[in-house]
Design a protein around this motif. Structure first.
Motif, mmCIF file in Angstrom:
data_model
loop_
_atom_site.group_PDB
_atom_site.id
_atom_site.type_symbol
_atom_site.label_atom_id
_atom_site.label_comp_id
_atom_site.label_asym_id
_atom_site.label_seq_id
_atom_site.Cartn_x
_atom_site.Cartn_y
_atom_site.Cartn_z
ATOM 1 N N ARG A 250 0.851 -1.190 0.000
ATOM 2 C CA ARG A 250 0.000 0.000 0.000
ATOM 3 C C ARG A 250 0.880 1.230 0.000
ATOM 4 O O ARG A 250 2.068 1.199 0.356
ATOM 5 C CB ARG A 250 -0.924 0.034 1.222
ATOM 6 N N THR A 251 0.312 2.358 -0.411
ATOM 7 C CA THR A 251 1.036 3.623 -0.425
ATOM 8 C C THR A 251 0.991 4.255 0.962
ATOM 9 O O THR A 251 -0.077 4.325 1.587
ATOM 10 C CB THR A 251 0.427 4.596 -1.457
ATOM 11 N N ILE A 252 2.155 4.698 1.421
ATOM 12 C CA ILE A 252 2.258 5.328 2.744
ATOM 13 C C ILE A 252 2.551 6.807 2.555
ATOM 14 O O ILE A 252 3.517 7.174 1.875
ATOM 15 C CB ILE A 252 3.372 4.672 3.583
ATOM 16 N N THR A 253 1.718 7.668 3.163
ATOM 17 C CA THR A 253 1.916 9.110 3.033
ATOM 18 C C THR A 253 2.741 9.642 4.187
ATOM 19 O O THR A 253 2.785 9.050 5.274
ATOM 20 C CB THR A 253 0.563 9.846 2.985
ATOM 21 N N LEU A 254 3.393 10.785 3.943
ATOM 22 C CA LEU A 254 4.195 11.410 4.998
ATOM 23 C C LEU A 254 3.310 11.873 6.145
ATOM 24 O O LEU A 254 3.685 11.749 7.313
ATOM 25 C CB LEU A 254 4.974 12.599 4.420
ATOM 26 N N ALA A 255 2.126 12.380 5.834
ATOM 27 C CA ALA A 255 1.200 12.837 6.886
ATOM 28 C C ALA A 255 0.805 11.684 7.797
ATOM 29 O O ALA A 255 0.697 11.833 9.020
ATOM 30 C CB ALA A 255 -0.039 13.464 6.254
ATOM 31 N N GLU A 256 0.599 10.497 7.220
ATOM 32 C CA GLU A 256 0.227 9.325 8.007
ATOM 33 C C GLU A 256 1.363 8.919 8.925
ATOM 34 O O GLU A 256 1.153 8.607 10.107
ATOM 35 C CB GLU A 256 -0.124 8.185 7.056
ATOM 36 N N LEU A 257 2.586 8.928 8.411
ATOM 37 C CA LEU A 257 3.743 8.579 9.227
ATOM 38 C C LEU A 257 3.955 9.571 10.357
ATOM 39 O O LEU A 257 4.283 9.198 11.484
ATOM 40 C CB LEU A 257 4.994 8.514 8.352
ATOM 41 N N GLN A 258 3.761 10.853 10.071
ATOM 42 C CA GLN A 258 3.923 11.869 11.111
ATOM 43 C C GLN A 258 2.860 11.724 12.197
ATOM 44 O O GLN A 258 3.139 11.925 13.383
ATOM 45 C CB GLN A 258 3.879 13.262 10.476
ATOM 46 N N ARG A 259 1.637 11.374 11.793
ATOM 47 C CA ARG A 259 0.565 11.184 12.774
ATOM 48 C C ARG A 259 0.872 9.997 13.690
ATOM 49 O O ARG A 259 0.712 10.072 14.916
ATOM 50 C CB ARG A 259 -0.768 10.962 12.047
ATOM 51 N N LEU A 260 1.325 8.883 13.103
ATOM 52 C CA LEU A 260 1.663 7.708 13.904
ATOM 53 C C LEU A 260 2.869 7.976 14.793
ATOM 54 O O LEU A 260 2.940 7.488 15.921
ATOM 55 C CB LEU A 260 1.934 6.517 12.980
#
Length: 302
Positions: A250-260
């Protein structure tokens, strides 16, 4: 070595019983047949701390008086001493607090309940010649609020009850409890809190930020095993920090990584600032933080 908690109505003869217990223990320790460790017996009392009976007139003065007694008790407890705390100790919660402090020091404990009827205690209070008497209103209030000890609860047991009509104390039972009784280990309420190292927060922030940044750059979206080589923040790094993740395609976004990353840091910040009650030492090294964060990402990037 041991803690003896004396409790009973005001002017019920607690100090007399405490002196009898001390005399009995001193005799046992000085006997030729005693071959145990060298111990001393001391009495801690309101009088010894110069706490007047008027301290119990209202809660504003009683609270600091109780605090002074508890602080002195903590300071005087030791592995080579039997400490007898001669005070009202009429509140269950306070006796439990004393019990936890003793368990933290790995001391044996027992409670001595000095019993006198309200009428007898009131008469003895009026007849005191040493000036250490309670005001009538204070005396009646303490009687009403007194919380009797119970052998059914762990912080009051073993419990020894001595009536005002008893000429002697149950010395042999108290001696056995203090010298042969089970030493209970500290519980969760009395365990010392393990503090994180001073650089733990810096390590947490830098390591998680580095992983999030490198993962965004190197994750292709095809899933599978991703190996990251991270620069170490250690002043003398021997080699780069290597971590491995297994990701779904799946595609991972920078915003998602920063939130986690923010969620993970928030969860672990509390353990750093307040300490941890986990058993054993908590590892705040780069390798440990990186491993935990990678596991966290694998569980949430689904």
């Amino acid at each position: 070595m041991a803690l003896v908690t004396i409790t009973g109505y005001p002017s019920s003869g607690k100090s007399t019983r405490a002196s009898q217990i001390k005399a009995y223990l001193d005799t046992k320790l000085a006997a030729d047949e005693y071959d145990g460790p060298k111990l001393t017996v001391e009495i801690l009392s309101d009088d010894g701390l110069n706490l007047p009976r008027s301290a119990y007139n209202d809660s504003r003065s009683e609270k600091p008086a109780r605090g002074a007694l508890f602080t002195s008790m903590q300071r005087q407890m030791a592995a080579d001493k039997i400490l007898i705390v001669d005070s009202l100790n009429y509140i269950k919660g306070f006796r439990y607090q004393m019990y936890c402090a003793a368990r933290e020091m790995k001391l044996r404990v027992c409670t001595v309940f000095v019993v006198a009827s309200p009428e007898v205690a009131r008469e003895w209070n009026i007849d005191r010649q040493d000036g250490c008497f309670y005001e009538t209103e204070t005396f009646d209030n303490l009687l009403m609020r007194y919380e009797e000890p119970s052998s059914m609860v762990r912080w009051d047991s073993p419990l020894f009850t001595i009536f005002w009509t008893d000429a002697d104390i149950p010395g042999e039972g108290i001696w056995d409890a203090l010298t042969k009784g089970v030493v209970k280990p500290p519980n969760a309420a009395s365990l010392s809190v393990a503090k994180a190292p001073t650089d733990a927060l810096h390590t947490l922030e830098q390591t998680t930020a580095s992983i999030a940044s490198h993962l965004f750059s190197e994750a292709s979206g095809s899933g599978g095993k991703v190996l990251l080589s991270l620069p170490s923040s250690s002043p003398f790094p021997s080699e780069p920090l290597k971590v491995e993740l297994n990701l779904l395609p799946r595609t991972i976004t920078l915003a998602e990584l920063q939130r986690l990353k923010r969620q993970f840091v928030t969860i672990h910040k509390k353990a750093i600032t307040l300490g941890s009650t986990e058993k054993g030492l908590v590892d705040w090294s780069e390798e440990s933080v990186a491993s935990k964060f990678c596991t966290f990402l694998e569980e949430h990037l689904v």
